[in-house]
Motif scaffolding. Structure first.
Motif, PDB file in Angstrom:
ATOM      1  N   PHE A   2     -42.961 -28.617  10.368  1.00 59.43           N
ATOM      2  CA  PHE A   2     -41.738 -27.956  10.795  1.00 59.43           C
ATOM      3  C   PHE A   2     -40.742 -28.895  11.458  1.00 59.43           C
ATOM      4  N   ILE A   3     -41.171 -30.062  11.856  1.00 64.95           N
ATOM      5  CA  ILE A   3     -40.301 -31.012  12.542  1.00 64.95           C
ATOM      6  C   ILE A   3     -39.834 -32.053  11.539  1.00 64.95           C
ATOM      7  N   SER A   4     -38.501 -32.232  11.453  1.00 55.76           N
ATOM      8  CA  SER A   4     -37.971 -33.209  10.516  1.00 55.76           C
ATOM      9  C   SER A   4     -37.982 -34.592  11.151  1.00 55.76           C
TER      10      SER A   4
END
Length: 108
Positions: A2-4
């Protein structure tokens, strides 16, 4: 998942030293110029007209004073004006509280 990922970016190109400082003050100077023409100049004009009206007051003028009271100027002094609002009833008010000089015959 979910974290870019964060990637480094290139530094911005440097602007000439003198032009950057002057351009940052331009909006502020422009704002003061607009403020002067929209607010300060008309207010000074109104104050000048009001002072001229007060200086031109004469006995017998029909006036409106600050509370909305209508009357005739009975006596004039340096700082105060006596306004007759009814027969035998005079109010002593400051000259600056005279808001408007009415045309003759307005007060019965």
């Amino acid at each position: 998942m979910f974290i870019s990922s964060a990637y480094a970016q290139a530094a911005p190109a440097a602007a000439p030293a003198g032009a950057g400082g002057l351009m940052s003050f331009l909006p502020l100077v422009l704002m003061f110029v607009v403020l002067y023409f929209i607010m300060i100049r008309p207010q000074m004009k109104r104050q000048k007209e009001h002072k001229a009206m007060i200086d031109a007051l004469a006995k017998g003028d029909e006036v409106v004073i600050a509370g909305g009271v209508l009357g005739k100027v009975a006596k004039l002094g340096e700082a105060y004006v006596h306004v007759e609002v009814a027969q035998g009833v005079e109010l002593q008010v400051q000259r600056a509280s005279v808001l408007q000089v009415l045309p003759k015959g307005s007060v019965k």
